[in-house]
Design an enzyme around this catalytic site. Structure first.
Site, PDB file in Angstrom:
ATOM      1  N   LYS A  35       0.837  -1.202   0.000  1.00 39.89           N
ATOM      2  CA  LYS A  35       0.000   0.000   0.000  1.00 39.89           C
ATOM      3  C   LYS A  35       0.872   1.252   0.000  1.00 39.89           C
ATOM      4  CE  LYS A  35      -3.687   2.590   0.227  1.00 39.89           C
ATOM      5  NZ  LYS A  35      -3.425   3.825   0.912  1.00 39.89           N
ATOM      6  N   GLU A  75       1.211   6.594  -6.874  1.00 35.51           N
ATOM      7  CA  GLU A  75       0.174   7.636  -6.945  1.00 35.51           C
ATOM      8  C   GLU A  75       0.804   9.033  -6.942  1.00 35.51           C
ATOM      9  OE1 GLU A  75      -3.228   6.993  -4.109  1.00 35.51           O
ATOM     10  OE2 GLU A  75      -2.643   9.001  -3.464  1.00 35.51           O
TER      11      GLU A  75
END
Lengths: 299, 299
Positions: free
Chosen positions: A167, A174
Site C-alpha cells: 500500500k 500515486e
C-alpha cells in the site's frame, strides 16, 4: 459475521456501510457523538467502549490515524482471546505492523495488515484490499474482506507487513502519477503554446475516452476541469501522509533508484514552502476528489 | 468519403481498416510490396504514386515517420487544389506543423495537425484524436475523424499546432506514469521487504480492480506480469521518439517546472548507457504492449 469497527471516520464509516449492506453485524466505536448518532441510524450497534467491541465481535477492524493504532491495540488486547483476529486497515508503516503481529502472537491473537485503497468512492464501488499476515486468518474472515472490497479487488498478498508494504508503494506510484498529470496540464495551460488556447475540460475528456494515459485519476481530472480549470482560489500547498516518504526511504534502503517518485515527493515539500503552482493546485484538487483530503482556499 | 492514407505501417494500416469498416473508400500508398498486398486484400485501393492518391481522394492522411513528412507534402502539393485538406496524424513537432500549415495556406490548402493516441489497440477500440488547425476543415471531414476515433474520443482542440502540441504533452505525461509504475514494481520486487515474497501478477490484478492508481497502463502491467514477472531476458534499454524531450523543452521555454517528466526522460537516457534496471525493463514491455515498440531480448 460480527465485525467491530474502531474508528468511524470517512473510511471506517464507509467500511461499516459495506459490511451492513452485505448482511454482517457491525459494532462501531468512535469518540464523536455526531458520528455515533449517524452510525446508529444506519444500523451500527454503537459500543460504549473497546471491551464492548471485543466481546461482541469475531474480528476487530481498526481504522484510525496511524498514531493511534498502538493505543487501540493496547486497549483491546486484554479483552481478546487466542484465535481472535485484528485487522489494521489504515496506512501504517509495514515494520510497525510486523512488530504488532509479533507482539500479539504471544497471546495467540492474529494480526492482519490490510492496505486499503479506493478513497471516498470505495463506499459504493468497493475498496481495493491488499492483505498481509496469517493466511488461515485471512481465509477465516474472507466474507468480511469480500464485503468491503470491490468484486475481485482483494487478495492475500504475503506474510505479515506485505499488505501495508505494497500500500505504501501504491501511494508512491500515486505521487508520481498525480504529479505527471499536474505537470502536463500546467504545460498545456501555461506553456509555450498560445496561452489558454486549449480547453482543458475538452482535452481531459478526449484523453480519457481512448488515449494511452487514460486512468481513474484522469477521470477525476476531467471532473475537476469541468467545474473550474483556472483554480485561482485553490491553494497549491500539498499535504502528505507518511507513505510517499516511506516509499523513497524503502527504495534507498534497497538500492532501488526512484527518481520519479522522489521528484514528486520533493515537489510536495516545495509546494508547502512556496504555495505551489498550477500543477500542485491540480494535485490538491485530485487528492480532494479521490480521498476527500482538505483543499485550502485562497480567499 | 475518399481518403488517401500515405504510409500503411502499424498505425496507418489500422487507420485504413477503421475507415473501410465505416464505409469510406481508402486509397493507400506504401513502399513495401508485402504491405501493399495485405492492404489490397482488405479492400484498400493501392495507389502507384502520390499523384494517384491526391487525384482520387478528398483528404490526404499522412502517417509516416516525422522525418518524411516534409517530403510527402512536397510531393503531394502539386497535385492538390485550393480547398483540399491534408492531415498529419503522426508525432510531428508542433512548430513544424504550424510552419507547414502556413506554407500550404499560400495555395489555399488546409493542413490539420492530429495527435493520435491509442496504440495497437486503436484498430479495434478506436483512437484518441486531438486535432489542431482550421475548424471548418475539421467539420468538413468530421466523418473521417469519427471513423478513426473511439466513440467520443476526438475533438478540435485549437488553432494550428494545438493537436501536435497536446499530443507531445500527452506523451510527456505517459513518460512520467510509465516510470512511476516501473519504480513501484521494482520496489516491491527488489525492495526492503522480503525479496520475491509478493506475486506481482496478483498485486497488479487487485490494484487494477479498484485502487486509486488503476489505469490502462496498469491493465497492461497486469498482462505483462501474467506472462513473466522476472523479465530476465528483456533489455532495459529504452528508446524514445522526440516527444518526451520536446515536452521538457517546451516546459523550460515557458518556465513551467516539470521535475517528474524530466526525471523520467533522464532515466531513458541512463537506461541506454547502462542497460537499465527492472523498472525500465517493465517500461520497455509496456511500450511494446501499447505501441508495438520493439523490445530487445538479452538472449
Amino acid at each position: 459475521m460480527n465485525v467491530g469497527v474502531v474508528g468511524l471516520g470517512r473510511m471506517g464509516f464507509a467500511i461499516a456501510v459495506r459490511l451492513l449492506n452485505a448482511g454482517h453485524q457491525v459494532v462501531g466505536l468512535d469518540h464523536s457523538e455526531e458520528i455515533k448518532k449517524k452510525a446508529a441510524e444506519i444500523g451500527v450497534t454503537v459500543a460504549d467502549d473497546i471491551k464492548d467491541v471485543a466481546e461482541q465481535t469475531d474480528v476487530v477492524w481498526i481504522m484510525v490515524p496511524i498514531s493511534q493504532v498502538d493505543t487501540v491495540i493496547k486497549d483491546v488486547r486484554p479483552h481478546l482471546k487466542a484465535g481472535d483476529i485484528i485487522v489494521d486497515g489504515g496506512n501504517s508503516f509495514y515494520k510497525d505492523s510486523q512488530r504488532r503481529e509479533k507482539e500479539l502472537s504471544a497471546d495467540g491473537i492474529f494480526f492482519l495488515d490490510c492496505g486499503t485503497s479506493g478513497g471516498i468512492e470505495g463506499e459504493g464501488r468497493g475498496f481495493c484490499l491488499m492483505v498481509g499476515g496469517d493466511e488461515a486468518s485471512y481465509t477465516k474472515i474472507h466474507p468480511v474482506f469480500a464485503a468491503i472490497a470491490a468484486p475481485g479487488g482483494m487478495g492475500h498478498i504475503g506474510p505479515s507487513g506485505a499488505g501495508h508494504y505494497v500500500k505504501t508503494v501504491h501511494n508512491g506510484i500515486e505521487y508520481g502519477m498525480l504529479q505527471a498529470y499536474g505537470e502536463g496540464f500546467q504545460i498545456v495551460k501555461e506553456g509555450a503554446f498560445e496561452k489558454n488556447a486549449i480547453d482543458l475540460e475538452e482535452l481531459s475528456r478526449i484523453w480519457q475516452v481512448s488515449s494511452i494515459i487514460r486512468s481513474f485519476l484522469l477521470e477525476l481530472t476531467h471532473r475537476v476541469m469541468a467545474q473550474d480549470q483556472e483554480l485561482h482560489d485553490i491553494s497549491g500547498e500539498l499535504a502528505e501522509g507518511g507513505t510517499g516518504k516511506w516509499t523513497v526511504e524503502q527504495a534507498h534502503e534497497a538500492g532501488v533508484p526512484v527518481p520519479v517518485i522522489e521528484a514528486a515527493l520533493k515537489v510536495r515539500e516545495w509546494s508547502r514552502e512556496t504555495g505551489g503552482n498550477y500543477a500542485t493546485k491540480l494535485v490538491a484538487m485530485l487528492r480532494h476528489e479521490f480521498g476527500g483530503h482538505a483543499v485550502k482556499k485562497l480567499k
